[in-house]
Each structure stands twice: as structure tokens, then as C-alpha cells.
Design an enzyme around this catalytic site. Structure first.
Site, mmCIF file in Angstrom:
data_model
loop_
_atom_site.group_PDB
_atom_site.id
_atom_site.type_symbol
_atom_site.label_atom_id
_atom_site.label_comp_id
_atom_site.label_asym_id
_atom_site.label_seq_id
_atom_site.Cartn_x
_atom_site.Cartn_y
_atom_site.Cartn_z
ATOM 1 N N GLY A 46 -3.384 0.967 13.937
ATOM 2 C CA GLY A 46 -3.761 0.280 12.624
ATOM 3 C C GLY A 46 -5.399 -0.128 12.961
ATOM 4 O O GLY A 46 -5.884 -0.085 13.560
ATOM 5 N N ASP B 167 10.349 -0.131 15.420
ATOM 6 C CA ASP B 167 10.465 -0.184 14.435
ATOM 7 C C ASP B 167 10.763 -1.629 14.364
ATOM 8 O O ASP B 167 11.874 -2.250 14.359
ATOM 9 C CB ASP B 167 11.819 1.198 13.331
ATOM 10 C CG ASP B 167 10.985 1.003 12.537
ATOM 11 O OD1 ASP B 167 10.510 0.090 11.557
ATOM 12 O OD2 ASP B 167 12.024 2.110 11.469
ATOM 13 N N TYR C 217 3.123 -3.230 5.525
ATOM 14 C CA TYR C 217 3.219 -1.770 4.448
ATOM 15 C C TYR C 217 1.603 -2.248 3.897
ATOM 16 O O TYR C 217 1.040 -3.781 2.486
ATOM 17 C CB TYR C 217 4.433 -1.907 3.794
ATOM 18 C CG TYR C 217 4.329 -1.411 2.479
ATOM 19 C CD1 TYR C 217 5.141 0.092 2.876
ATOM 20 C CD2 TYR C 217 3.035 -0.766 1.414
ATOM 21 C CE1 TYR C 217 5.036 1.564 2.195
ATOM 22 C CE2 TYR C 217 3.093 -0.065 0.428
ATOM 23 C CZ TYR C 217 4.057 1.008 1.072
ATOM 24 O OH TYR C 217 4.323 1.858 -0.078
ATOM 25 N N THR C 218 1.072 -1.715 4.201
ATOM 26 C CA THR C 218 -0.388 -2.063 3.430
ATOM 27 C C THR C 218 -0.941 -1.594 2.027
ATOM 28 O O THR C 218 -2.672 -1.695 2.077
ATOM 29 C CB THR C 218 -1.856 -1.747 5.677
ATOM 30 O OG1 THR C 218 -1.670 -0.460 5.379
ATOM 31 C CG2 THR C 218 -0.916 -2.808 6.043
ATOM 32 N N THR D 113 -2.809 -12.415 4.436
ATOM 33 C CA THR D 113 -4.387 -11.600 3.593
ATOM 34 C C THR D 113 -4.717 -12.202 3.047
ATOM 35 O O THR D 113 -3.638 -13.771 2.550
ATOM 36 C CB THR D 113 -3.238 -10.356 2.904
ATOM 37 O OG1 THR D 113 -4.332 -9.585 2.313
ATOM 38 C CG2 THR D 113 -2.357 -10.612 2.670
ATOM 39 N N ASP D 114 -6.043 -12.419 2.487
ATOM 40 C CA ASP D 114 -6.347 -13.181 1.498
ATOM 41 C C ASP D 114 -5.368 -12.953 -0.299
ATOM 42 O O ASP D 114 -6.005 -13.792 -0.982
ATOM 43 C CB ASP D 114 -7.726 -13.034 1.528
ATOM 44 C CG ASP D 114 -8.077 -11.402 1.605
ATOM 45 O OD1 ASP D 114 -7.295 -10.535 1.421
ATOM 46 O OD2 ASP D 114 -9.262 -11.007 0.633
ATOM 47 N N TYR E 10 1.864 -6.523 -3.007
ATOM 48 C CA TYR E 10 1.652 -6.575 -1.819
ATOM 49 C C TYR E 10 1.496 -7.715 -1.434
ATOM 50 O O TYR E 10 1.760 -8.492 -0.328
ATOM 51 C CB TYR E 10 0.321 -5.408 -1.524
ATOM 52 C CG TYR E 10 -0.404 -5.623 -0.253
ATOM 53 C CD1 TYR E 10 0.314 -5.348 0.699
ATOM 54 C CD2 TYR E 10 -1.598 -6.418 -0.344
ATOM 55 C CE1 TYR E 10 -0.761 -5.491 2.399
ATOM 56 C CE2 TYR E 10 -2.251 -7.375 0.806
ATOM 57 C CZ TYR E 10 -1.895 -6.570 2.339
ATOM 58 O OH TYR E 10 -2.628 -6.663 3.184
ATOM 59 N N LYS F 66 3.609 -9.906 1.124
ATOM 60 C CA LYS F 66 2.968 -11.179 2.348
ATOM 61 C C LYS F 66 2.968 -12.708 2.030
ATOM 62 O O LYS F 66 3.336 -13.615 3.563
ATOM 63 C CB LYS F 66 1.344 -10.261 2.597
ATOM 64 C CG LYS F 66 0.601 -9.235 2.589
ATOM 65 C CD LYS F 66 1.183 -8.301 3.843
ATOM 66 C CE LYS F 66 0.299 -9.027 4.726
ATOM 67 N NZ LYS F 66 0.764 -8.245 6.267
ATOM 68 N N TRP G 229 -10.524 -8.512 3.639
ATOM 69 C CA TRP G 229 -11.548 -6.802 3.683
ATOM 70 C C TRP G 229 -11.666 -6.392 4.959
ATOM 71 O O TRP G 229 -13.217 -6.505 5.595
ATOM 72 C CB TRP G 229 -12.581 -7.713 3.497
ATOM 73 C CG TRP G 229 -12.210 -7.789 1.425
ATOM 74 C CD1 TRP G 229 -10.586 -8.346 1.190
ATOM 75 C CD2 TRP G 229 -13.116 -8.021 0.599
ATOM 76 N NE1 TRP G 229 -11.056 -8.489 -0.559
ATOM 77 C CE2 TRP G 229 -12.680 -8.063 -0.874
ATOM 78 C CE3 TRP G 229 -14.886 -7.373 0.725
ATOM 79 C CZ2 TRP G 229 -13.112 -8.261 -1.652
ATOM 80 C CZ3 TRP G 229 -15.062 -7.565 -1.028
ATOM 81 C CH2 TRP G 229 -14.611 -7.954 -2.207
#
Ligand SMILES: NC(=O)c1ccc[n+]([C@@H]2O[C@H](COP(=O)([O-])OP(=O)(O)OC[C@H]3O[C@@H](n4cnc5c(N)ncnc54)[C@H](OP(=O)(O)O)[C@@H]3O)[C@@H](O)[C@H]2O)c1
Length: 288
Positions: free
Chosen positions: A10, A36, A63-64, A103-104, A127, A131, A151
């Protein structure tokens, strides 16, 4: 140090793996087909030592797709919530430490940035909700660390500056929202900070690993425009300011998810200034 990295293909992994190798770390980075993360049998093999012994397992898989997560909740839950639980358990069995990436976007619903690790989470879309649950799954292993990144931008995948550089080349005018704030983070710099953190064998818990400054999407776009001008001598088309409410997306974005990074700076040097990081990206994209 021996590292197992999942999600290595990624945006973040494409820079983290070479940075780790350049430090002399041994990195095993199986593809998503070979390992996986949503498969409990794969995690059990890891836990039983069948893939070898590791000092750290670094989970960059996720899962982004923020918009698609609104309608693919099951898939997002498997990857973002259930998988970090499996990996955390595997690490306990293996005697490895676990670094999970969050994540933020766990913030945005309550208060405003800059947020510290102790601030109450308040995701405003699916999302971010998955997370946030995933952080708890990862931390069920008492020695895990969770790094919230934000970001991200780098050369290997489409991200905001890469899309903007394409638009600059085509002379396109771009509409940019003015009412979203975040902490842009250059993937080689985020990688360096993450690797410094794990090499310091930090206390378990949550760490914010992000760029040096909170900016609006419009300020961020201006920094890309300036770097493009500096790199090419060509003045890009002007930016058109818009509000998020004028710009439909399936998932709501936080108005402000800027992260405070004081805690991680006990273990690593600060991220380089954002304009310098953007110049470095433009060199990677366009050559010097
Ligand atoms: N990008 C950002 O701006 C940003 C911001 C904040 C937080 N984050 C977080 O940072 C982390 C890394 O993000 P990224 O942008 O580097 O992600 P990315 O570019 O979307 O890559 C996702 C990675 O996950 C792998 N993957 C997907 N399903 C998998 C599965 N079932 N088993 C194993 N691997 C699987 C993908 O492999 P394949 O290519 O083979 O599918 C890919 O390597 C994620 O946790 C994300 O939530 C990202």
C-alpha cells in the site's frame, strides 16, 4: 530487528519497507494472497511460529476506501476491526510486539483539533468507526501500540498531491474545500517516525504519528501548487474555493482532525516542514 509487515504493497508500506531495509532490519512482507489478515488460520500459523520469529508485526493492511466503507461495512469490519484482533492474539502467542495503524478519522464529531492521544474519539463516518473499534481489538493485546497516521501522501499511489500534480500538468482548475483541516504526512517521513518509535521499544498504547502542522485542504493545495511552480517554472491554474457542503462524497469528512504529535516526539525527530516534504515528493514524481 525482524519485522513482519502486512499491507506492505500500500501507500505507506511502499515507503516503510525500503526505509526499514535501509536500516538493516529483516523484513518479511507477504502479499494479501499469501497472508490474508482476515483469515484466522493465517494468524494461527503466524502465532505458532510457522512463518518464523519476529520482534514486531506491523499491520498496514486496512479497508481504506472511506466512501466505499459506507456501503461495504462487513468488509471494512473484517479488515479494520476483526483482523487486528487476530494479529494481536498471534503476537501474544509468538512473543512479538504488535504495531497497528489507525487514523485521524477517529476524531471529528466532538471538539476540534489538534487532538491528543487522550482526547475522546468521535468518528463521523463508518470508516472511522471501524478504525476506532480496530484500535480496541489491537490493544486487547496488552503490549500493542497503535499509531494514528493522517492525510498520507507519497509517490506510489494516488493521493491528494499526486492527483493535484496531474491536474496542474493538464492545466485544470480545481475546486478545493476550505472547511476541512488535517495533518498532511509524507510517507517516507511517517515511516522514519514509526521505525524510530518501535526501535525505542515504547510503552504500549496510542501514538499520533503525523506531519508537523495542521492545515486546511486549501492551504495544503496551495503548498502543492507552489512546489509544482518551483519544480517546473509553470504557474498552475488557480484553485477554486468551495465548502464541503457543495462537494458530494458518500462519507462525511471531519471538519478538523488535526493530530498533536508531542507524545511521539519523545522517541523521534519531528516530521520535516510540509513545503520541504512537498518539494521532495515533486522530485520523486517529476525528477530533479
Ligand atoms: N492513506 C491515508 O491517507 C491514511 C490516513 C490515515 C490512516 N491510514 C491508515 O494507514 C494504513 C495504511 O494505509 P494505506 O493508505 O497505505 O493503505 P492502502 O494503500 O489502501 O493499502 C492497503 C493495503 O492493505 C492490503 N490488504 C487489503 N486487504 C488485505 C487482506 N485481506 N489481507 C492482507 N492485506 C490486505 C492491501 O493489499 P493488496 O494491494 O494486495 O490489496 C494493501 O497493501 C491503514 O490502516 C489506513 O487505515 C491511511
Amino acid at each position: 530487528v525482524r519485522l513482519l509487515v502486512t499491507g506492505g504493497s500500500g501507500l505507506l508500506g511502499s515507503d516503510l519497507i525500503p526505509v526499514a531495509q535501509a536500516r538493516g532490519h529483516e523484513v518479511i512482507a507477504p502479499s494479501s494472497t499469501d497472508f490474508d489478515v482476515t483469515n484466522p488460520a493465517a494468524a494461527a500459523q503466524l502465532g505458532a511460529g510457522e512463518l518464523g520469529r519476529f520482534d514486531w508485526v506491523i499491520n498496514l493492511a486496512g479497508y481504506t476506501n472511506v466512501d466505499a466503507a459506507e456501503t461495504h461495512v462487513q468488509e471494512a469490519t473484517e479488515l479494520n476491526v476483526i483482523a487486528p484482533g487476530y494479529l494481536g492474539q498471534a503476537c501474544s502467542m509468538l512473543g512479538a510486539r504488535f504495531l497497528h495503524i489507525s487514523t485521524d478519522y477517529v476524531f471529528g464529531g466532538i471538539g476540534h483539533g489538534p487532538y491528543s492521544e487522550d482526547d475522546e474519539v468521535s468518528p463521523v463516518q463508518k470508516y472511522g468507526q471501524t478504525k476506532e473499534e480496530g484500535e480496541r481489538s489491537a490493544l486487547a493485546n496488552g503490549s500493542s501500540i497503535v499509531a494514528r497516521v493522517a492525510w498520507l501522501f507519497g509517490k506510489t499511489k494516488r493521493c491528494f498531491p499526486v492527483g493535484m500534480v496531474e491536474a496542474c500538468r493538464e492545466g485544470k482548475e480545481l475546486k478545493i474545500v476550505t472547511d476541512q483541516r488535517g495533518t498532511p504526512s509524507y510517507t517516507p517521513e511517517a515511516s522514519r517516525m514509526l521505525l524510530d518509535l518501535i526501535q525505542a521499544e515504547p510503552e504500549p498504547g496510542i501514538y499520533h504519528v503525523a506531519g508537523p502542522v495542521g492545515v486546511s485542504r486549501m492551504e495544503y493545495a496551495e503548498i502543492v501548487r507552489q512546489a509544482y511552480f518551483k519544480a517546473t517554472g509553470i504557474t498552475p491554474a488557480p484553485l477554486i474555493p468551495v465548502l464541503s457542503s457543495e462537494f458530494f462524497t458518500a462519507a462525511v469528512r471531519p471538519a478538523d482532525s488535526v493530530l498533536k504529535t508531542d507524545k511521539v516526539l519523545r522517541y523521534t525527530q519531528a516530521h520535516m516542514p510540509l513545503p520541504d516534504a512537498m518539494d521532495a515528493l515533486l522530485v520523486e514524481l517529476l525528477g530533479s
